[in-house]
Design a protein around this motif. Structure first.
Motif, PDB file in Angstrom:
ATOM      1  N   MET A   1      24.863  66.737  18.109  1.00 41.74           N
ATOM      2  CA  MET A   1      24.566  65.582  16.733  1.00 41.74           C
ATOM      3  C   MET A   1      24.908  67.000  15.277  1.00 41.74           C
ATOM      4  N   ARG A   2      24.779  68.351  15.011  1.00 42.22           N
ATOM      5  CA  ARG A   2      24.951  68.761  14.550  1.00 42.22           C
ATOM      6  C   ARG A   2      26.897  69.179  13.929  1.00 42.22           C
ATOM      7  N   ASN A   3      27.429  68.618  15.133  1.00 44.53           N
ATOM      8  CA  ASN A   3      29.102  68.625  14.630  1.00 44.53           C
ATOM      9  C   ASN A   3      28.994  67.140  13.667  1.00 44.53           C
ATOM     10  N   ILE A   5      27.668  65.475  12.465  1.00 46.21           N
ATOM     11  CA  ILE A   5      27.022  65.264  11.090  1.00 46.21           C
ATOM     12  C   ILE A   5      28.143  65.980  10.199  1.00 46.21           C
ATOM     13  N   LEU A   6      28.812  66.938  10.515  1.00 47.27           N
ATOM     14  CA  LEU A   6      29.769  67.636   9.799  1.00 47.27           C
ATOM     15  C   LEU A   6      31.071  67.403   9.938  1.00 47.27           C
ATOM     16  N   ARG A   7      31.368  66.401  10.514  1.00 48.95           N
ATOM     17  CA  ARG A   7      32.567  65.812  10.547  1.00 48.95           C
ATOM     18  C   ARG A   7      32.536  64.730   9.682  1.00 48.95           C
ATOM     19  N   VAL A 306      24.263  58.590  10.813  1.00 56.41           N
ATOM     20  CA  VAL A 306      24.015  59.790  11.784  1.00 56.41           C
ATOM     21  C   VAL A 306      22.736  58.887  12.264  1.00 56.41           C
ATOM     22  N   TRP A 310      21.530  58.675  16.274  1.00 55.48           N
ATOM     23  CA  TRP A 310      20.447  59.450  16.919  1.00 55.48           C
ATOM     24  C   TRP A 310      19.809  58.676  17.966  1.00 55.48           C
ATOM     25  N   ARG A 316      28.033  59.368  19.347  1.00 58.46           N
ATOM     26  CA  ARG A 316      28.174  61.147  19.065  1.00 58.46           C
ATOM     27  C   ARG A 316      29.623  61.848  20.070  1.00 58.46           C
TER      28      ARG A 316
END
Length: 319
Positions: A1-3, A5-7, A306, A310, A316
């Motif tokens: 999930m972090r990757n 959002i970063l992309r 996002v 989720w 994702r």
């Protein structure tokens, strides 16, 4: 999930740059400006003002200057109001946010409830009545609906104020001011609900009709789950996935408000300023406001992505 959002965040950087370039070029290449529209100025004074505000510079030079000011948080200077654009928008934009946010809470709640009930009783009497009411409300022009409600509830019945945000000359404070502003909010909120709830109700109804025909819903019912659990926990959650996309357009709508509605009801919001600036060709205000809405649109779509990821982990994996 972090990757994920970063992309998405990294993708917004070139998008914001291209958006700023497009907005600047759109208004910079428009014939005329605030100074040209002022017929009281002599040719010499107009040339002096253009030099003071940098309007005589080459196009790319003006853009880089405007972009450098943006990076410092400066949206420019209003030629019509003679104050910074950020200060001008801050005076009015929160009034639009107040109006639009209250209306959004109501029309999303109404659309959700009515859309779900209609999908559970398709082609019933209730569904037909709702469809007729939806299309009737959506068919009214905005200005006509505003004037009609003013005629009924303000002029004929004297139940509600005609327009504005507070009574003329009012200095009410505390709870009395809240009640006064609330009374002025009723009519414009009703207009926005009537105009927005219809299409959203159709979205909810169509999405729920698709979901309740799927195998997992039949499986949940076959397991003996209560109908309320099947609808609210299984069907509704999956039906909301396509609707999440619409949230990306709600965030800028909260601040832009409804231009026609605000104008007819004389509501002191950003729409009112937008109309005045457009008439006066005050391009710094128009550029700053348009860029602000563009940033909110990009941010809203990022939030929607996002939330979608989720709610559906497959997003994702594929992204």
């Amino acid at each position: 999930m972090r990757n994920f959002i970063l992309r998405r965040l990294l993708q917004t950087i070139p998008m914001l740059f291209l958006t700023s370039l497009l907005i600047f070029m759109l208004f910079a290449l428009t014939p005329g400006d605030f100074i040209d529209g002022n017929v009281t100025l002599t040719a010499q004074r107009a040339a002096e003002l253009k030099a003071i505000y940098g309007l005589d510079q080459p196009l790319l030079t003006r853009y880089w200057h405007w972009l450098s000011q943006l990076l410092q948080g400066n949206l420019g200077f209003s030629l019509q109001y003679q104050i910074p654009v950020s200060q001008l928008l801050n005076q009015y934009i929160w009034n639009s946010f107040l109006l639009a946010s209250i209306a959004m809470i109501f029309y999303w709640g109404i659309a959700l409830a009515v859309g779900v009930i209609s999908s559970l009783k398709p082609y019933s009497l209730f569904d037909h009545i709702v469809s007729v009411m939806i299309f009737a409300a959506m068919s009214f022009p905005t200005f006509f609906l505003c004037l009609l409600l003013i005629k009924w509830f303000a002029v004929d019945l004297h139940w509600l104020p005609v327009g504005g945000m507070t009574n003329t000359g009012s200095d009410a404070q505390g709870w009395a001011r809240i009640m006064e502003v609330g009374a002025h909010l009723i009519l414009p909120v009703i207009v926005l609900i009537m105009l927005q709830a219809g299409s959203l109700t159709r979205y909810f109804r169509a999405s729920m009709l698709d979901v309740i025909k799927m195998d997992f819903v039949r499986t949940a019912r076959a397991k003996g789950l209560r109908e309320r659990t099947v609808i609210l926990k299984h069907a509704l959650r999956n039906a909301l996935l396509p609707i999440i996309t619409l949230l990306g357009f709600e965030l800028p709508g909260l601040f832009s408000g409804a231009i026609i509605t605000e104008t007819v009801f004389n509501w002191p919001g950003a729409g009112h300023i937008h109309i005045n600036s457009l008439a006066a060709r005050d391009y710094p205000v128009l550029m700053g406001f348009t860029l602000f809405l563009a940033v909110l649109t990009i941010l809203g779509n990022l939030i929607a992505d996002v939330l979608y990821a989720w709610a559906d982990p497959r997003i994702r994996v594929r992204s």
